[in-house]
Design a protein around this motif. Structure first.
Motif, PDB file in Angstrom:
ATOM      1  N   UNK A 182      87.828  20.342  99.057  1.00  0.00           N
ATOM      2  CA  UNK A 182      86.810  19.341  99.358  1.00  0.00           C
ATOM      3  C   UNK A 182      87.408  17.983  99.684  1.00  0.00           C
ATOM      4  N   UNK A 183      88.404  17.574  98.908  1.00  0.00           N
ATOM      5  CA  UNK A 183      89.050  16.277  99.152  1.00  0.00           C
ATOM      6  C   UNK A 183      89.804  16.275 100.479  1.00  0.00           C
ATOM      7  N   UNK A 184      90.448  17.381 100.806  1.00  0.00           N
ATOM      8  CA  UNK A 184      91.186  17.462 102.072  1.00  0.00           C
ATOM      9  C   UNK A 184      90.239  17.366 103.265  1.00  0.00           C
ATOM     10  N   UNK A 185      89.138  18.094 103.200  1.00  0.00           N
ATOM     11  CA  UNK A 185      88.159  18.050 104.290  1.00  0.00           C
ATOM     12  C   UNK A 185      87.596  16.634 104.433  1.00  0.00           C
ATOM     13  N   UNK A 186      87.226  16.034 103.321  1.00  0.00           N
ATOM     14  CA  UNK A 186      86.673  14.673 103.356  1.00  0.00           C
ATOM     15  C   UNK A 186      87.700  13.683 103.907  1.00  0.00           C
ATOM     16  N   UNK A 187      88.942  13.805 103.469  1.00  0.00           N
ATOM     17  CA  UNK A 187      90.004  12.914 103.945  1.00  0.00           C
ATOM     18  C   UNK A 187      90.194  13.051 105.455  1.00  0.00           C
ATOM     19  N   UNK A 188      90.258  14.293 105.932  1.00  0.00           N
ATOM     20  CA  UNK A 188      90.485  14.501 107.358  1.00  0.00           C
ATOM     21  C   UNK A 188      89.302  14.011 108.193  1.00  0.00           C
ATOM     22  N   UNK A 189      88.112  14.150 107.661  1.00  0.00           N
ATOM     23  CA  UNK A 189      86.945  13.644 108.384  1.00  0.00           C
ATOM     24  C   UNK A 189      86.961  12.120 108.449  1.00  0.00           C
ATOM     25  N   UNK A 190      87.266  11.478 107.337  1.00  0.00           N
ATOM     26  CA  UNK A 190      87.261  10.006 107.317  1.00  0.00           C
ATOM     27  C   UNK A 190      88.436   9.409 108.094  1.00  0.00           C
ATOM     28  N   UNK A 191      89.573  10.109 108.099  1.00  0.00           N
ATOM     29  CA  UNK A 191      90.741   9.584 108.811  1.00  0.00           C
ATOM     30  C   UNK A 191      90.730   9.973 110.288  1.00  0.00           C
ATOM     31  N   UNK A 192      89.893  10.946 110.654  1.00  0.00           N
ATOM     32  CA  UNK A 192      89.847  11.401 112.040  1.00  0.00           C
ATOM     33  C   UNK A 192      90.959  12.370 112.395  1.00  0.00           C
ATOM     34  N   UNK A 193      91.728  12.781 111.403  1.00  0.00           N
ATOM     35  CA  UNK A 193      92.822  13.713 111.648  1.00  0.00           C
ATOM     36  C   UNK A 193      92.312  15.155 111.669  1.00  0.00           C
ATOM     37  N   UNK A 194      92.854  15.966 112.545  1.00  0.00           N
ATOM     38  CA  UNK A 194      92.493  17.387 112.522  1.00  0.00           C
ATOM     39  C   UNK A 194      93.217  18.095 111.379  1.00  0.00           C
ATOM     40  N   UNK A 195      92.799  19.283 111.079  1.00  0.00           N
ATOM     41  CA  UNK A 195      93.494  20.096 110.083  1.00  0.00           C
ATOM     42  C   UNK A 195      94.381  21.047 110.866  1.00  0.00           C
ATOM     43  N   UNK A 196      95.581  20.589 111.107  1.00  0.00           N
ATOM     44  CA  UNK A 196      96.512  21.359 111.928  1.00  0.00           C
ATOM     45  C   UNK A 196      97.863  21.425 111.244  1.00  0.00           C
TER      46      UNK A 196
END
Length: 175
Positions: free
Chosen positions: A105-119
């Protein structure tokens, strides 16, 4: 760049992830004696293996898409000689699932707020919410396997218990 959903939608999605994890934990707590050894059919993974696998899968995907969120997570597999054994202690499984659910959950939220993809080198998601959906789909699949394994050993959850521990978790009045 990833565009984050509005905060209300994001919170609802993360809440669904938390509720899904609660349902897994409810199933873990409802296991009858001998339930950790149950298998849907001969040669299939045991319930203990499947619960351990759920945590391991979270750890694997995080380590490839948001490694900083996987670093604090530990494996649920023990070694005995050369054989990998799944964790059998429900308390340790519960703690691991709670920690890995929080990390996802924290990773998804972080990537959404930072605009970074999960790659990563071995895994990529076009949008962080796709990782969350992948996890929900994967865990629902294994939830069904666990229920089938328990049924194969002769344990069927009553309708009232299933309503309380599974389906009621999705409705406001039960949560």
């Amino acid at each position: 760049m990833v565009k984050a959903p509005d905060s209300g939608l994001l919170e609802a999605l993360l809440d669904s992830w938390d509720r899904s994890n609660t349902i897994l934990l409810n199933l873990l707590h409802a296991l009858p004696e001998g339930g950790m050894d149950a298998r849907p059919m001969e040669g299939s993974p045991s319930v203990a293996f499947t619960f351990s696998h759920l945590h391991q899968a979270r750890l694997f995907w995080l380590s490839h898409t948001a490694p900083e969120f996987a670093r604090s997570l530990s494996s649920l597999f023990r070694r005995e000689g050369e054989e990998r054994l799944p964790e059998r202690d429900p308390g340790r499984i519960e703690e691991a699932l709670k920690h890995s659910a929080r990390a996802v959950g924290e990773a998804v939220k972080d990537r959404l707020h930072s605009g970074q993809p999960m790659k990563g080198e071995h895994a990529s998601y076009d949008h962080p919410l796709l990782l969350l959906q992948h996890m929900l789909w994967h865990e629902g699949y294994h939830f069904g396997q666990i229920k089938l394994a328990l049924k194969a050993m002769g344990y069927v959850m009553s309708e009232e218990e299933e309503e309380k521990l599974v389906w009621g978790v999705w409705r406001q009045e039960a949560w």
